[in-house]
Write a protein that holds these residues in place. Structure first.
Motif, short mmCIF file in Angstrom:
data_model
loop_
_atom_site.label_atom_id
_atom_site.label_comp_id
_atom_site.label_asym_id
_atom_site.label_seq_id
_atom_site.Cartn_x
_atom_site.Cartn_y
_atom_site.Cartn_z
N GLU A 1 0.88 -0.87 0.03
CA GLU A 1 0.10 -0.14 0.16
C GLU A 1 1.09 1.14 -0.36
O GLU A 1 2.36 0.47 -0.08
CB GLU A 1 -1.20 -0.21 1.03
N GLU B 1 -1.55 7.69 -3.22
CA GLU B 1 -2.44 7.65 -3.43
C GLU B 1 -3.74 7.48 -4.87
O GLU B 1 -3.78 6.61 -5.38
CB GLU B 1 -3.55 7.44 -2.50
N LYS C 1 -1.49 6.13 -8.01
CA LYS C 1 -1.16 5.33 -7.77
C LYS C 1 -0.83 4.01 -8.87
O LYS C 1 0.02 3.90 -9.62
CB LYS C 1 -1.64 4.17 -6.92
#
Length: 83
Positions: free
Chosen positions: A46, A68, A71
């Motif tokens: 992650e 994020e 990504k």
């Protein structure tokens, strides 16, 4: 290789997201730089802050959201860059 210039945090800020050939031996990650400041974000499993060199405590948290959100694009650029 500069992936993009981002002004997502505010109009006066411009961050550079970069990859270089030397990073091939490391797991998927991205460097976010501005002036003499740098943060490194790991993307797998992650997204996480790997290190912060000079940014205040709030900025890496905000950058984490940007990384994020991008990504998939970063991973695609990584795979293309190191093909």
């Amino acid at each position: 290789m500069t992936l993009c210039q981002s002004s997502s945090l505010n109009e006066a800020s411009s961050f550079s997201l970069t990859l270089t050939k030397e990073h091939r031996v490391e797991p998927l990650h991205i460097h976010v730089e501005k002036d003499d400041l740098e943060a490194k974000f790991g993307l797998l499993p992650e997204v996480r802050v790997a290190y912060n060199d000079g940014y205040n405590a709030r900025t890496p948290r905000e950058l984490l959201g940007i990384v994020e959100a991008n990504k998939a694009t970063i991973e695609e650029a990584w795979n293309e860059h190191f093909r």
